[in-house]
Design an enzyme around this catalytic site. Structure first.
Site, PDB file in Angstrom:
ATOM      1  N   THR A  74       0.300  -0.981   0.059  1.00  0.00           N
ATOM      2  CA  THR A  74       0.324   0.098  -0.448  1.00  0.00           C
ATOM      3  C   THR A  74       0.906   1.303  -0.533  1.00  0.00           C
ATOM      4  OG1 THR A  74      -1.759  -1.131   1.454  1.00  0.00           O
ATOM      5  CG2 THR A  74      -1.884   1.424   0.698  1.00  0.00           C
ATOM      6  N   GLN A 178       0.683  -8.857  -6.257  1.00  0.00           N
ATOM      7  CA  GLN A 178       0.494 -10.292  -7.116  1.00  0.00           C
ATOM      8  C   GLN A 178       1.538 -10.748  -8.044  1.00  0.00           C
ATOM      9  OE1 GLN A 178      -1.961 -12.012  -5.042  1.00  0.00           O
ATOM     10  NE2 GLN A 178      -2.718 -10.456  -3.630  1.00  0.00           N
ATOM     11  N   HIS A 200       4.156 -10.080   2.735  1.00  0.00           N
ATOM     12  CA  HIS A 200       3.316 -10.284   3.490  1.00  0.00           C
ATOM     13  C   HIS A 200       1.964 -11.872   1.857  1.00  0.00           C
ATOM     14  CE1 HIS A 200      -0.576  -9.272   3.612  1.00  0.00           C
ATOM     15  NE2 HIS A 200      -0.007  -8.304   3.067  1.00  0.00           N
ATOM     16  N   THR A 236      12.873   4.465  11.484  1.00  0.00           N
ATOM     17  CA  THR A 236      14.209   3.517  11.007  1.00  0.00           C
ATOM     18  C   THR A 236      13.861   2.427  10.608  1.00  0.00           C
ATOM     19  OG1 THR A 236      14.700   5.134  13.470  1.00  0.00           O
ATOM     20  CG2 THR A 236      15.767   2.225  13.516  1.00  0.00           C
ATOM     21  N   CYS A 323      -9.828  -7.525   0.485  1.00  0.00           N
ATOM     22  CA  CYS A 323      -8.896  -5.838   0.901  1.00  0.00           C
ATOM     23  C   CYS A 323      -9.582  -4.687   1.519  1.00  0.00           C
ATOM     24  CB  CYS A 323      -9.119  -5.424  -0.183  1.00  0.00           C
ATOM     25  SG  CYS A 323      -7.280  -7.336  -0.912  1.00  0.00           S
TER      26      CYS A 323
HETATM   27  C1  LIG Z   1      -2.391  -6.766  -0.232  1.00  0.00           C
HETATM   28  C2  LIG Z   1      -2.360  -5.846  -1.820  1.00  0.00           C
HETATM   29  C3  LIG Z   1      -1.868  -4.719  -1.987  1.00  0.00           C
HETATM   30  C4  LIG Z   1      -1.662  -4.392  -0.547  1.00  0.00           C
HETATM   31  O1  LIG Z   1      -0.169  -4.920  -0.176  1.00  0.00           O
HETATM   32  P1  LIG Z   1       0.257  -4.533   1.747  1.00  0.00           P
HETATM   33  O2  LIG Z   1       1.156  -4.727   1.968  1.00  0.00           O
HETATM   34  O3  LIG Z   1      -0.966  -5.274   2.335  1.00  0.00           O
HETATM   35  O4  LIG Z   1      -0.200  -3.165   1.957  1.00  0.00           O
HETATM   36  C5  LIG Z   1      -1.609  -3.934  -2.974  1.00  0.00           C
HETATM   37  N1  LIG Z   1      -1.647  -4.283  -4.412  1.00  0.00           N
HETATM   38  C6  LIG Z   1      -2.329  -5.825  -4.595  1.00  0.00           C
HETATM   39  C7  LIG Z   1      -2.502  -5.623  -5.847  1.00  0.00           C
HETATM   40  C8  LIG Z   1      -2.636  -6.648  -3.276  1.00  0.00           C
HETATM   41  O5  LIG Z   1      -3.094  -7.485  -3.698  1.00  0.00           O
END
Ligand SMILES: *Cc1c(COP(=O)(O)O)cnc(C)c1O
Length: 377
Positions: A74, A178, A200, A236, A323
């Site tokens: 994000t 993704q 993640h 940091t 999301c």
């Molecule tokens: C999960 C996702 C995000 C957000 O990533 P985070 O690390 O959870 O902030 C942004 N774009 C896509 C396509 C995602 O699948």
């Protein structure tokens, strides 16, 4: 799997691999120095950052100096859209099926006196490239197109999108959260100026991401302070998170070919079998689709009820995405591919990881037909 649940929601998040957690652990309790400190504990932390940065850079085909660590996908998306915004009058061009991290940030561009244009996709989620070309103009500072969609798995032609952006003097950004480690990406070959990825979603920890920005790109920070990360992202550094991200990238890249083949096999078995269920249809394409994504709709079924019915049988899936909390509105992605609100609300997303087993796929395929029958109203 640890929880005894057959977990098929890997587009929402993935398990942090035990090897990744193990690699992180010493950076909490032993090597907890601040990478900016001059003493040896600071140097140890700085060395860990250097190593992780090289792992991410090697995976993307860029220089380590072009990688900025962020708090996640994000924040990386926010940096791309807001960090290059030239001020009132600037316009960002993106797609109708982006993640909210892009779409909501375009809203902020509009609030700051800029503009945004959403390019439509076809019924399988592929971007209309001629519409992209027609939408370009002198006011466009940025084109942002996701590498692969998080709901229906469509892989976009980002090389062509980058070409179109550059022909019109705009920068090109891709949200590869993704796609990263599940498709072939090379930022130099593909002409990418900026790229977002997240820990993640690739078996690393939550709350860590990376942002590739081509050297020489005109970008300003969106977070101000001590000037870490080349002055682009103060605060940091999250050393354990960065170490975990680097380790997750190393593991994913070294097994990428085999993992992709295994996931593709499981995905195709799931698609072929689910399409035998009466009233079932596939959302998204059969080809140029993420190896770990299968997405369906079922006539006359509420997707939310189906998710809960499967959960009672030890199977974790989702509807459109995880999301936005709640999921009471039809997904903008499914609307964009032309589904009615009712069809959108009947959706089921199955997203794999290399950790899934054939026995788990068997379980899913065994309980799903009954769950669909049970939920049909
Ligand atoms: C999960 C996702 C995000 C957000 O990533 P985070 O690390 O959870 O902030 C942004 N774009 C896509 C396509 C995602 O699948």
């Amino acid at each position: 799997m640890p929880s005894g649940t057959a977990y098929f929601d890997n587009a929402a998040t993935t398990m942090t691999l035990p090897e990744v957690a193990e690699a992180m652990r010493p950076y909490f309790t032993e090597m907890y120095g601040n990478p900016s400190s001059l003493h040896s504990m600071g140097a140890d932390a700085a060395e860990a950052l250097r190593k992780a940065r090289k792992s991410v850079a090697d995976a993307l085909g860029c220089y380590p100096s072009e990688i900025i660590f962020t708090a996640g996908g994000t924040e990386s998306d926010n940096m791309a859209v807001l960090g290059t915004f030239p001020g009132a009058g600037g316009r960002v061009v993106t797609t109708a099926i982006e993640h909210s991290a892009i779409l909501e940030t375009c809203g902020e561009v509009r609030r700051r006196g800029g503009a945004s244009t959403l390019i439509p996709v076809d019924s399988e989620g592929f971007l209309d490239l001629s519409a992209l070309d027609s939408a370009m103009g002198d006011d466009v500072y940025l084109v942002s197109v996701m590498a692969a969609n998080n709901v229906i798995g469509t892989i976009e032609d980002i090389r062509e999108c980058a070409k179109i952006a550059h022909e019109h003097g705009a920068l090109f950004h891709t949200d590869a959260v993704q796609g990263f480690t599940k498709m072939d990406i090379n930022v130099k070959r593909d002409g990418i100026d900026m790229l977002s990825l997240s820990g993640h979603k690739i078996h690393g920890p939550k709350g860590i991401g990376a942002f590739y920005v081509k050297s020489g790109t005109d970008i300003r920070p969106i977070v101000f302070g001590g000037g870490q990360e080349n002055g682009l992202r103060s605060s940091t550094e999250n050393v354990p998170g960065i170490v975990g991200l680097g380790k997750a990238v190393d593991i994913a890249m070294s097994n990428m070919g085999g993992d992709m083949r295994r996931m593709t096999e499981m995905r195709d078995r799931i698609i072929d079998s689910v399409l035998d269920i009466p009233g079932a249809a596939l959302n998204g394409p059969r080809h140029d689709r993420l190896c770990n994504n299968a997405h369906f709709r079922f006539d006359g079924v509420k997707g939310n009820s189906l998710v809960l019915a499967l959960s009672r049988n030890g199977v974790a899936v989702s509807t459109a995405s995880a999301c936005s909390a709640g999921d009471t509105e039809p997904s903008h992605v499914l609307s964009a591919i032309g589904l009615t609100p009712q069809q959108s609300m009947s959706a089921l997303r199955v997203t794999l990881s290399h950790l899934n087993t054939d026995a788990e796929v068997d379980l899913l395929l065994k309980v799903l037909p009954d769950a669909v029958r049970e939920c049909r109203v």
